[in-house]
Design a protein around this motif. Structure first.
Motif, PDB file in Angstrom:
ATOM      1  N   TRP A  90      69.374  37.446  46.264  1.00 56.90           N
ATOM      2  CA  TRP A  90      69.129  38.472  45.237  1.00 56.90           C
ATOM      3  C   TRP A  90      69.928  39.893  46.038  1.00 56.90           C
ATOM      4  O   TRP A  90      69.577  40.357  46.834  1.00 56.90           O
ATOM      5  CB  TRP A  90      67.804  38.878  45.135  1.00 56.90           C
ATOM      6  CG  TRP A  90      67.023  37.581  44.986  1.00 56.90           C
ATOM      7  CD1 TRP A  90      66.157  37.156  45.593  1.00 56.90           C
ATOM      8  CD2 TRP A  90      67.197  36.386  43.930  1.00 56.90           C
ATOM      9  NE1 TRP A  90      65.616  35.751  45.331  1.00 56.90           N
ATOM     10  CE2 TRP A  90      66.333  35.334  44.370  1.00 56.90           C
ATOM     11  CE3 TRP A  90      67.957  36.194  42.975  1.00 56.90           C
ATOM     12  CZ2 TRP A  90      66.255  34.246  43.420  1.00 56.90           C
ATOM     13  CZ3 TRP A  90      68.044  35.160  41.868  1.00 56.90           C
ATOM     14  CH2 TRP A  90      67.168  34.055  42.332  1.00 56.90           C
ATOM     15  N   HIS A 224      71.618  36.344  42.156  1.00 55.84           N
ATOM     16  CA  HIS A 224      71.782  37.280  41.307  1.00 55.84           C
ATOM     17  C   HIS A 224      72.090  38.586  41.782  1.00 55.84           C
ATOM     18  O   HIS A 224      71.692  39.152  42.610  1.00 55.84           O
ATOM     19  CB  HIS A 224      70.227  37.291  40.488  1.00 55.84           C
ATOM     20  CG  HIS A 224      70.349  38.140  39.338  1.00 55.84           C
ATOM     21  ND1 HIS A 224      70.064  39.659  39.360  1.00 55.84           N
ATOM     22  CD2 HIS A 224      70.451  37.940  37.826  1.00 55.84           C
ATOM     23  CE1 HIS A 224      70.110  39.979  38.065  1.00 55.84           C
ATOM     24  NE2 HIS A 224      70.397  39.184  37.117  1.00 55.84           N
ATOM     25  N   THR A 226      73.137  42.439  40.888  1.00 53.64           N
ATOM     26  CA  THR A 226      73.156  43.520  39.865  1.00 53.64           C
ATOM     27  C   THR A 226      74.135  44.916  40.412  1.00 53.64           C
ATOM     28  O   THR A 226      74.046  44.991  41.744  1.00 53.64           O
ATOM     29  CB  THR A 226      71.907  44.139  39.580  1.00 53.64           C
ATOM     30  OG1 THR A 226      71.375  44.485  40.842  1.00 53.64           O
ATOM     31  CG2 THR A 226      70.918  43.321  38.728  1.00 53.64           C
ATOM     32  N   SER A 238      75.340  36.093  37.919  1.00 53.67           N
ATOM     33  CA  SER A 238      74.298  35.091  38.341  1.00 53.67           C
ATOM     34  C   SER A 238      74.854  33.574  38.596  1.00 53.67           C
ATOM     35  O   SER A 238      76.070  33.476  37.969  1.00 53.67           O
ATOM     36  CB  SER A 238      73.205  34.860  37.490  1.00 53.67           C
ATOM     37  OG  SER A 238      73.395  34.604  36.179  1.00 53.67           O
ATOM     38  N   SER A 240      73.149  29.553  39.250  1.00 46.79           N
ATOM     39  CA  SER A 240      72.257  28.658  39.593  1.00 46.79           C
ATOM     40  C   SER A 240      72.516  27.375  39.300  1.00 46.79           C
ATOM     41  O   SER A 240      73.471  27.046  38.632  1.00 46.79           O
ATOM     42  CB  SER A 240      70.893  29.082  38.811  1.00 46.79           C
ATOM     43  OG  SER A 240      71.138  29.013  37.552  1.00 46.79           O
TER      44      SER A 240
END
Length: 451
Positions: A90, A224, A226, A238, A240
């Motif tokens: 993240w 992810h 930002t 992102s 996954s």
């Protein structure tokens, strides 16, 4: 309750039907699309379904209560269970946030989730579906007592007149952000709910890639990232793992920076991003074209402000409020609305009276989600223009919290609880959390770029 009609067969409508199965003798889901295909596929009425979706922590808890064993079935069919600490990366402005143990997520495509959910709902003893378009509501003595419909055939065609009437004790509008409920209310002599709109003008680009068994990208199975205003161009990306041995990767941008359909542009954006995104486009084979989607604005309809509202009618999901999808709140908000519907019906309400207690519960859900997403979008330069002193203060606090998530596990844990809608955004304003976050900028500079 004898009959309940659910208008819309998407996530919100299916969750409403599951709840109504416990309270009505007959539950009919009205949806013009075919919601009973033999395999997962994208529906015409869900144009955003090609993009990455996430069922946040609170939504997953609610679905687990409503459908025991459903997630185990989906994992058996290929959904990927991820450990936040072990599998996730993240990032904020290129810096990796500190890992938080004890949380996980289930990763799959939207059509895969909706297909499994639809099969579970339509297997319930009192739920059935009907392919039809809703042309309007019918009223008797100040209450909604049914709907007018036009049936749809297998080709998707159907008569536009809406001459057929279905009677109901309760009508649930789950027709999404394009809901015509305001028009139908005016036709019945009532006011439409006030609307609030926050323009974000965000664009999405998504591409699927082949995934090898056990493959990790830059050491992670999900990422992810930002980008805040400090990075120059705000947005998010992102990736996954999803069913059928695929990666789903998404990148976003606002206004003039919205991504397009060009694969080379998609690759360029990923190469300028965090390590997992770079490794994805370098090492993995794309499995199709780039899909794009534009989301112009978050919109909420404030039903709780109406002085007059007919009995026999409620709304939920995007028909009440739709949020900037980058925050991933839509499906979980719908689950929380379904939970509110269940709580209201369990209180044995008089269905001859307006559903005020239900809408008050839903308003609390919307308020929390709105503060986390739409009110944050107000700080975007192309939305706000020149920031006020108050907005500058909000931006400063948000930046400090972002910094805190990079190095302080407790700040990041609280942030994840808010993002997963397990608690409200006010939790991030606790003095203890703010104090920890304020210390973070001095430690942030010690982290190597791209970590």
């Amino acid at each position: 309750m004898r009959t309940a009609l659910v208008l819309g067969g998407g996530m919100a409508g299916l969750l409403a039907a599951r709840v109504l199965n416990d309270h009505a003798d007959d539950v009919i889901v009205l949806e013009p699309d075919d919601i009973e295909p033999d395999r997962p596929r994208q529906r015409r009425g869900v144009p955003q379904s090609a993009h990455a979706h996430i069922l946040l922590g609170r939504g997953r808890q609610i679905l687990d209560d409503l459908f025991p064993g459903l997630f185990d079935e989906m994992i058996g069919d290929g959904a990927e269970l991820l450990d936040f600490e072990r599998d996730g990366g993240w990032y904020a402005d290129g810096l990796r946030r500190v890992a938080v143990p004890g949380d996980d997520m289930l990763s799959m495509t939207r059509p895969f989730l909706e297909w499994h959910l639809c099969r579970a709902v339509l297997a319930l003893p009192r739920v059935r579906s009907l392919r039809a378009r809703v042309a309007g509501l019918t009223f008797t003595a100040g209450r909604v007592d049914g709907v007018r419909i036009a049936r749809v055939d297998d080709s998707g065609a159907g008569g536009p007149d809406g001459s057929e009437r279905l009677a109901a004790d309760l009508v649930v509008d789950a027709t999404g952000r394009s809901s015509r409920l305001g028009d139908w209310l005016r036709e019945g002599g009532f006011e439409a709910p006030p609307r609030r709109r926050v323009g974000s003008d965000i664009g999405y680009a998504t591409c699927l890639f082949r995934r090898e068994p056990g493959q990790r990208l830059a050491g992670v199975r999900a990422a992810h990232s930002t980008r805040t205003l400090r990075s120059g161009k705000p947005g998010a990306s992102s990736l996954s793992p999803v069913e059928d041995g695929r990666w789903i990767a998404l990148t976003t941008g606002f206004a003039d920076d919205r991504p397009g359909r060009c694969y080379d542009e998609f690759v360029a954006r990923c190469l300028a991003d965090v390590p997992p995104m770079r490794e994805l486009v370098r090492d993995c084979e794309p499995l199709g074209d780039v899909a794009v989607y534009r989301f112009p604005a978050s919109v909420r309809r404030d039903f709780h402000l109406l002085e007059r509202f007919p009995a026999g009618l409620v709304a939920l999901g995007d028909a009440v409020a739709s949020f900037n999808p980058v925050y991933g709140q839509g499906m979980t908000a719908a689950a929380l609305h379904a939970e509110a519907l269940d709580q209201w019906l369990r209180s044995a309400p008089d269905l001859r009276r307006p559903a005020g207690p239900y809408f008050r519960k839903v308003t609390a859900v919307v308020d929390n989600a709105w503060k986390t997403s739409a009110e944050q979008d107000l700080l975007l330069p192309h939305v706000a223009g020149k920031l006020t002193v108050s907005q500058k203060a909000q931006l400063y606090v948000r930046d400090r919290l972002t910094d805190g998530c990079i190095t302080d596990m407790e700040v990041h844990r609280m942030f994840l609880d808010v993002v997963n809608m397990r608690t409200g955004p006010q939790a991030l304003r606790r003095p203890s959390i703010l104090l920890r976050a304020l210390r973070a900028p001095r430690r942030r500079s010690a982290l190597p770029s791209g970590r």
